[in-house]
Design an enzyme around this catalytic site. Structure first.
Site, PDB file in Angstrom:
ATOM      1  N   LYS A 152      45.539  56.991  94.698  1.00  0.00           N
ATOM      2  CA  LYS A 152      46.069  56.089  95.730  1.00  0.00           C
ATOM      3  C   LYS A 152      46.761  56.941  96.784  1.00  0.00           C
ATOM      4  CE  LYS A 152      48.878  52.044  96.664  1.00  0.00           C
ATOM      5  NZ  LYS A 152      49.330  52.599  97.955  1.00  0.00           N
ATOM      6  N   ASP A 194      48.890  57.808 100.126  1.00  0.00           N
ATOM      7  CA  ASP A 194      50.112  57.233 100.700  1.00  0.00           C
ATOM      8  C   ASP A 194      50.080  57.414 102.208  1.00  0.00           C
ATOM      9  OD1 ASP A 194      52.573  56.103 100.964  1.00  0.00           O
ATOM     10  OD2 ASP A 194      53.713  57.800 100.198  1.00  0.00           O
ATOM     11  N   GLU A 196      51.287  58.786  94.256  1.00  0.00           N
ATOM     12  CA  GLU A 196      51.767  57.406  94.256  1.00  0.00           C
ATOM     13  C   GLU A 196      51.153  56.553  93.153  1.00  0.00           C
ATOM     14  OE1 GLU A 196      52.753  53.872  97.475  1.00  0.00           O
ATOM     15  OE2 GLU A 196      51.113  55.238  97.883  1.00  0.00           O
TER      16      GLU A 196
END
Length: 354
Positions: free
Chosen positions: A64, A66, A211
């Site tokens: 993921k 950021d 993240e």
């Protein structure tokens, strides 16, 4: 010895051919067009937040990132880089625009996340915000060092791919970015899929200070909104909240002690606590200047408040991205830390309480 390809090519003679979608009504302005017109904008597919990752071979997992969701439109008339909210930020990502030009002349829409990497190669949202100018009002505001991690291809060479399952779109994206003719432009990189159990992946990326992870159902078409086809699992919770005031600081008269935050409950704003960590000194001074221009001019605060702190209330205009560990029993953020300001133009979602 030649290294085998990481994934099989999408198109082989032994495989059934890819069928096109039934033709839709053509754009009246393009009556002779033989292919699918490129959409001006596609509402983004969004990931649902999950407490733990689903299991099964039908899911593909990746980091993921950021940063900011972008859709890069490569068209005969030029490059357009659109934010999640549909705003044209082509001029704010010059390196990504230049890399996109190198991927032509085919027409395409690449979906990915723009990030700025720190010295250890990790995405840093604060660095991205510094490059852009925190609220989009600073002169310049160009993230020249931003990188786009591409994770989907929803239009290619005159064909709308949204009706294809994700595994097919992913293979096309990999072949396009890693093809022998194109190579992979440095400012546009493939968001690599991660081959391991999602629980193990989550533990690993959390240990690296990232993240979280995102999972995409391999058999689903591209559907806009939070449909459950994509999911995300975070190491540390991070959400967007309105800044509705600040507590004064005796130690820093030109700054503040903390920012007061609010979320939505239905159509109303609800106080969810304050954040006093994660600020650089220059950011504190800059934020104080912005907040003083937004001072609340009414007698009552912008929401019900029962605390005793001396707060300077402001119009709920600025949206801050906040990391936090959990929620307290009375509905406040536990161990919050400031990451940066979100831009309204990026269609930032202010957190909604259930």
């Amino acid at each position: 010895m030649t290294k085998p390809p990481r994934s099989k090519p999408l198109l082989r003679d032994t495989e059934p051919p890819i069928r096109s979608k039934p033709r839709q009504k053509r754009n009246p302005a393009q009556p002779q067009l033989l292919f699918d017109p490129m959409p001006d904008r596609v509402e983004p597919a969004l990931a649902q937040l999950k407490a733990k990752p689903p299991t099964g071979n039908e899911w593909s997992w990746e980091v993921k990132w950021d940063g900011y969701r972008l859709a890069v439109h490569i068209e005969p008339r030029g490059i357009r880089i659109l934010t999640r909210g549909g705003h044209d930020w082509t001029h704010r990502f010059p390196a990504i625009e230049q890399a996109a030009r190198a991927l032509g002349p085919a027409t395409m829409i690449i979906v990915g996340e723009a990030v700025v990497l720190d010295e250890e190669g990790r995405p840093d949202f604060g660095l991205l915000q510094q490059s852009l100018g925190a609220s989009g009002r600073q002169a310049g505001g160009r993230a020249s060092d931003a990188v786009l991690y591409a994770f989907d291809l929803i239009y290619f060479d005159g064909h709308d791919l949204r009706g294809l399952e994700y595994r097919s779109r992913r293979h096309l994206l990999e072949d396009m970015l890693n093809g022998p003719m194109n190579g992979q432009p440095d400012a546009i990189r493939l968001s690599e899929t991660l081959d391991a159990e999602p629980a193990v992946l989550l533990e690993h990326v959390c240990r690296l200070g990232l993240e979280g992870i995102v999972g995409k159902h391999l058999d689903r078409s591209y559907r806009s909104g939070r449909t459950g086809d994509w999911v995300k699992v975070k190491c540390i919770q991070s959400e967007a909240f309105f800044v509705i005031g600040y507590e004064k600081s005796a130690a820093s008269p030109a700054g503040f002690g903390s920012l007061v935050l609010a979320a939505y409950r239905g159509a109303d704003l609800v106080h969810v606590g304050s954040v006093g960590t994660g600020f650089r000194q220059a950011e504190i001074i800059r934020l104080r200047t912005m907040l003083d221009k937004l001072r609340w001019k009414r007698k009552q605060p912008p929401l019900p408040y029962s605390g005793s702190a001396d707060i300077v209330w402001v119009e709920p205009t600025l949206i801050a991205e906040i990391e936090f560990r959990a929620w307290t029993t009375d509905g406040k953020l536990r161990h919050p830390s400031y990451k940066g300001l979100r831009e309204r133009q990026d269609n930032a979602d202010v957190f909604r309480l259930d």
